[in-house]
Design a protein around this motif. Structure first.
Motif: not given
Length: 339
Positions: A1-5, A10-11, A55-57, A95-96
């Motif tokens: 599961m990734t952290l951000l959608d 993109r933002e 960012i994707n990495y 991201l807490n």
């Protein structure tokens, strides 16, 4: 599961591009705690491509701390108000990031790495500058402390009281012999290519002999047995002092910027006795004739003549009472200037 959608990514990419912090890619990676050498895409593509891949990495490897540093330490300081600030607040909440920001010792870890990197680069630069400065100073000290030397001939017909005088000048009229010293026939020798720095000192080496008309005998640079009292004529000439010393001796005089007759002559010096001539150091003054002789003490040590402030020229001549025109011979004189 990734952290951000995808929307978050993109933002975040758009805000990072606007901040222009990616112009120094390696520095940015170090500040957020990423080893730049591990990124195969570090130097590839345009800035937008790099930002998207970075960012994707970070999202794919679930590096919350690096993403938090990117948002809180890099971007929030730039965008602390407006729409971008609210986007960053939303992402940091997901991201807490408080768990990293509140840990002050940990939050400074990678910032310090970046700082140390810059300091190391600056240190190398400053070390190079310091080395260059030291080389320059050393070269200057070596050059200024290297003795300069000059060799000149001092002919017996050269009258010290024409030192520094202008063309057509005269000195020491001698009515009983119908003689007078004239420029340039009797002008003394100026020592050239020698440093006359204030408080430096000169030493002299002499050879050969001269003859004056007083006794017909040749003498070395220490002069004959005849002592001249306040020669010439007890008054000096052309603003240059008189001197008491052996006839035929090698003497010298320092001259400043102006011809010596433009100002009052100084007091005369006495070198009549052996003790007076046996000086170790002599503090010379402008326009004051001093005894040089063979340049050595009775113990065969080099005598030192201290260069006076304002000295621009040093002239060497032969001591006589008058009528330099009937003198013969010359001295070879080597003059050395030292600090």
């Amino acid at each position: 599961m990734t952290l951000l959608d995808d929307d978050d990514l993109r933002e975040l990419a758009n805000i990072l591009l606007i901040s222009q912090k990616v112009k120094a890619r390696e520095a940015l990676c170090l500040r957020i705690g990423i080893n730049p050498s591990e990124l195969t895409f570090l130097r590839e593509g345009a800035e937008r491509d790099f930002v998207i891949q970075l960012i994707n990495y970070l999202n794919q490897i679930n590096d919350e701390e690096a993403l938090c540093r990117l948002c809180c330490q890099e971007l929030s300081l730039t965008f602390h108000r407006g729409k971008y600030a609210s986007v960053l607040t939303k992402i940091t909440a997901k991201l807490n990031c408080s768990q990293f920001i509140l840990d002050s010792s940990n939050s400074q870890k990678f910032t310090n790495i970046s700082l140390k990197s810059r300091l190391l680069k600056n240190r190398k630069f400053f070390l190079i500058i310091i080395v260059l400065i030291l080389i320059t100073i050393s070269s200057y000290l070596l050059l200024t402390n290297v003795p300069s030397a000059s060799t000149t001939k001092v002919f017996a017909r050269w009258d010290p009281w024409l030192a520094g005088m202008l063309p057509e000048s005269k000195a020491n009229s001698c009515p009983q012999f119908s003689s007078i010293s004239e420029y340039p026939n009797n002008s003394p020798s100026e020592v050239e290519k020698i440093s006359l720095n204030p408080s430096s000192y000169l030493t002299f080496t002499t050879k050969n002999e001269v003859q004056t008309a007083n006794n017909g005998e040749y003498n070395d640079a220490d002069g004959s047995k005849t002592i001249q009292n306040e020669a010439p004529f007890g008054k000096g000439d052309n603003g240059i002092s008189s001197i008491s010393a052996p006839n035929g001796a090698l003497v010298g005089v320092f001259i400043g910027e102006e011809p010596p007759n433009k100002s009052q002559r100084p007091d005369p010096l006495s070198f009549k006795t052996e003790d007076e001539r046996d000086y170790r150091e002599h503090p010379a003054k402008l326009k004051q004739v001093f005894f040089i002789g063979d340049g050595k003490t009775s113990k065969d040590e080099k005598q030192k003549v201290i260069v006076p402030t304002g000295a621009r020229h040093l002239y060497l001549g032969i001591l006589d009472q008058c009528d330099w025109n009937d003198n013969h011979g010359f001295f070879d004189v080597e003059v050395t200037s030292s600090k």
